[in-house]
Design a protein around this motif. Sequence first.
Motif, PDB file in Angstrom:
ATOM      1  N   LYS A   7       0.838  -1.201   0.000  1.00  0.00           N
ATOM      2  CA  LYS A   7       0.000   0.000   0.000  1.00  0.00           C
ATOM      3  C   LYS A   7       0.871   1.249   0.000  1.00  0.00           C
ATOM      4  O   LYS A   7       0.595   2.222  -0.712  1.00  0.00           O
ATOM      5  N   LEU A   8       1.922   1.229   0.822  1.00  0.00           N
ATOM      6  CA  LEU A   8       2.813   2.386   0.909  1.00  0.00           C
ATOM      7  C   LEU A   8       3.503   2.641  -0.429  1.00  0.00           C
ATOM      8  O   LEU A   8       3.592   3.798  -0.870  1.00  0.00           O
ATOM      9  N   GLU A   9       3.966   1.600  -1.085  1.00  0.00           N
ATOM     10  CA  GLU A   9       4.622   1.766  -2.379  1.00  0.00           C
ATOM     11  C   GLU A   9       3.657   2.349  -3.412  1.00  0.00           C
ATOM     12  O   GLU A   9       4.037   3.189  -4.222  1.00  0.00           O
ATOM     13  N   LEU A  10       2.396   1.915  -3.388  1.00  0.00           N
ATOM     14  CA  LEU A  10       1.403   2.460  -4.308  1.00  0.00           C
ATOM     15  C   LEU A  10       1.161   3.943  -4.052  1.00  0.00           C
ATOM     16  O   LEU A  10       1.077   4.750  -4.993  1.00  0.00           O
ATOM     17  N   VAL A  11       1.067   4.309  -2.770  1.00  0.00           N
ATOM     18  CA  VAL A  11       0.858   5.721  -2.423  1.00  0.00           C
ATOM     19  C   VAL A  11       2.069   6.551  -2.840  1.00  0.00           C
ATOM     20  O   VAL A  11       1.922   7.651  -3.380  1.00  0.00           O
ATOM     21  N   LYS A  12       3.261   6.028  -2.611  1.00  0.00           N
ATOM     22  CA  LYS A  12       4.470   6.745  -3.020  1.00  0.00           C
ATOM     23  C   LYS A  12       4.480   6.958  -4.527  1.00  0.00           C
ATOM     24  O   LYS A  12       4.842   8.030  -5.009  1.00  0.00           O
ATOM     25  N   ALA A  13       4.075   5.947  -5.277  1.00  0.00           N
ATOM     26  CA  ALA A  13       4.030   6.077  -6.736  1.00  0.00           C
ATOM     27  C   ALA A  13       2.988   7.106  -7.155  1.00  0.00           C
ATOM     28  O   ALA A  13       3.247   7.941  -8.035  1.00  0.00           O
ATOM     29  N   ARG A  14       1.815   7.051  -6.515  1.00  0.00           N
ATOM     30  CA  ARG A  14       0.731   7.976  -6.859  1.00  0.00           C
ATOM     31  C   ARG A  14       1.108   9.421  -6.548  1.00  0.00           C
ATOM     32  O   ARG A  14       0.731  10.338  -7.273  1.00  0.00           O
ATOM     33  N   THR A  15       1.842   9.629  -5.457  1.00  0.00           N
ATOM     34  CA  THR A  15       2.208  10.991  -5.052  1.00  0.00           C
ATOM     35  C   THR A  15       3.555  11.430  -5.619  1.00  0.00           C
ATOM     36  O   THR A  15       3.985  12.560  -5.383  1.00  0.00           O
ATOM     37  N   CYS A  16       4.212  10.518  -6.351  1.00  0.00           N
ATOM     38  CA  CYS A  16       5.542  10.803  -6.930  1.00  0.00           C
ATOM     39  C   CYS A  16       6.545  11.206  -5.854  1.00  0.00           C
ATOM     40  O   CYS A  16       7.325  12.140  -6.035  1.00  0.00           O
ATOM     41  N   MET A  17       6.486  10.513  -4.720  1.00  0.00           N
ATOM     42  CA  MET A  17       7.409  10.801  -3.621  1.00  0.00           C
ATOM     43  C   MET A  17       8.216   9.555  -3.280  1.00  0.00           C
ATOM     44  O   MET A  17       7.650   8.494  -3.045  1.00  0.00           O
ATOM     45  N   GLY A  18       9.528   9.707  -3.288  1.00  0.00           N
ATOM     46  CA  GLY A  18      10.412   8.644  -2.849  1.00  0.00           C
ATOM     47  C   GLY A  18      10.859   8.933  -1.426  1.00  0.00           C
ATOM     48  O   GLY A  18      10.409   9.890  -0.791  1.00  0.00           O
ATOM     49  N   GLN A  19      11.765   8.105  -0.926  1.00  0.00           N
ATOM     50  CA  GLN A  19      12.252   8.294   0.436  1.00  0.00           C
ATOM     51  C   GLN A  19      12.882   9.665   0.621  1.00  0.00           C
ATOM     52  O   GLN A  19      12.673  10.311   1.643  1.00  0.00           O
ATOM     53  N   LYS A  20      13.627  10.112  -0.367  1.00  0.00           N
ATOM     54  CA  LYS A  20      14.297  11.418  -0.252  1.00  0.00           C
ATOM     55  C   LYS A  20      13.289  12.551  -0.091  1.00  0.00           C
ATOM     56  O   LYS A  20      13.480  13.453   0.716  1.00  0.00           O
ATOM     57  N   GLU A  21      12.221  12.498  -0.873  1.00  0.00           N
ATOM     58  CA  GLU A  21      11.200  13.546  -0.800  1.00  0.00           C
ATOM     59  C   GLU A  21      10.445  13.502   0.531  1.00  0.00           C
ATOM     60  O   GLU A  21      10.107  14.541   1.089  1.00  0.00           O
ATOM     61  N   ILE A  22      10.192  12.301   1.013  1.00  0.00           N
ATOM     62  CA  ILE A  22       9.489  12.156   2.299  1.00  0.00           C
ATOM     63  C   ILE A  22      10.345  12.706   3.430  1.00  0.00           C
ATOM     64  O   ILE A  22       9.867  13.439   4.293  1.00  0.00           O
ATOM     65  N   VAL A  23      11.636  12.391   3.408  1.00  0.00           N
ATOM     66  CA  VAL A  23      12.559  12.903   4.429  1.00  0.00           C
ATOM     67  C   VAL A  23      12.695  14.420   4.301  1.00  0.00           C
ATOM     68  O   VAL A  23      12.693  15.141   5.299  1.00  0.00           O
ATOM     69  N   LEU A  32      11.381   6.267   8.990  1.00  0.00           N
ATOM     70  CA  LEU A  32      10.845   5.788   7.724  1.00  0.00           C
ATOM     71  C   LEU A  32      11.417   4.416   7.385  1.00  0.00           C
ATOM     72  O   LEU A  32      10.670   3.510   6.988  1.00  0.00           O
ATOM     73  N   THR A  33      12.701   4.243   7.571  1.00  0.00           N
ATOM     74  CA  THR A  33      13.331   2.949   7.308  1.00  0.00           C
ATOM     75  C   THR A  33      12.741   1.869   8.194  1.00  0.00           C
ATOM     76  O   THR A  33      12.414   0.780   7.724  1.00  0.00           O
ATOM     77  N   ALA A  46       2.421   6.804  12.139  1.00  0.00           N
ATOM     78  CA  ALA A  46       1.714   6.438  10.905  1.00  0.00           C
ATOM     79  C   ALA A  46       0.899   7.623  10.415  1.00  0.00           C
ATOM     80  O   ALA A  46       0.848   7.906   9.216  1.00  0.00           O
ATOM     81  N   GLY A  47       0.281   8.332  11.340  1.00  0.00           N
ATOM     82  CA  GLY A  47      -0.505   9.511  10.990  1.00  0.00           C
ATOM     83  C   GLY A  47       0.340  10.608  10.388  1.00  0.00           C
ATOM     84  O   GLY A  47      -0.060  11.254   9.413  1.00  0.00           O
ATOM     85  N   ARG A  48       1.529  10.827  10.954  1.00  0.00           N
ATOM     86  CA  ARG A  48       2.422  11.861  10.419  1.00  0.00           C
ATOM     87  C   ARG A  48       2.887  11.503   9.006  1.00  0.00           C
ATOM     88  O   ARG A  48       2.955  12.359   8.128  1.00  0.00           O
ATOM     89  N   LEU A  49       3.195  10.210   8.790  1.00  0.00           N
ATOM     90  CA  LEU A  49       3.624   9.780   7.467  1.00  0.00           C
ATOM     91  C   LEU A  49       2.483   9.954   6.461  1.00  0.00           C
ATOM     92  O   LEU A  49       2.693  10.442   5.354  1.00  0.00           O
ATOM     93  N   ALA A  50       1.286   9.577   6.854  1.00  0.00           N
ATOM     94  CA  ALA A  50       0.124   9.749   5.979  1.00  0.00           C
ATOM     95  C   ALA A  50      -0.081  11.222   5.639  1.00  0.00           C
ATOM     96  O   ALA A  50      -0.390  11.568   4.500  1.00  0.00           O
ATOM     97  N   LYS A  51       0.122  12.086   6.620  1.00  0.00           N
ATOM     98  CA  LYS A  51      -0.042  13.524   6.396  1.00  0.00           C
ATOM     99  C   LYS A  51       0.982  14.040   5.390  1.00  0.00           C
ATOM    100  O   LYS A  51       0.642  14.814   4.498  1.00  0.00           O
ATOM    101  N   VAL A  52       2.230  13.585   5.527  1.00  0.00           N
ATOM    102  CA  VAL A  52       3.278  13.989   4.585  1.00  0.00           C
ATOM    103  C   VAL A  52       2.914  13.538   3.168  1.00  0.00           C
ATOM    104  O   VAL A  52       3.113  14.279   2.201  1.00  0.00           O
TER     105      VAL A  52
END
Length: 65
Positions: A7-23, A32-33, A46-52
Motif C-alpha cells: 500500500k505504501l509503495e502504491l501511495v508513493k508512486a501515486r504521489t511521486c514521492m520517494g524516500q528522499k522527498e518524504i525525508v 521511515l526505514t 503512521a498519521g504523520r507519514l500519511a499527512k506527509v
Amino acid sequence: MKLNRKKLELVKARTCMGQKEIVAAGFPAGTLTNAMTGKNIKPETAGRLAKVLGVDVLEIIETED
C-alpha cells in the motif's frame, strides 16, 4: 501498528514521492526505514507519514480485511 509495504509503495508512486522527498518533507529517515522494514510504529507516526503523503492513514497501514 505496521505499515502495509505494498500500500505504501502504491501511495508513493501515486504521489511521486520517494524516500528522499518524504525525508525532505520533515519525516525522520530512520523512522521511515524502520516503518518500511516492517517494524512496529506508533499510531501517531503512521498519521504523520500519511499527512506527509497527503493520504488517509488507512491507505498505508496493515488492516485486517
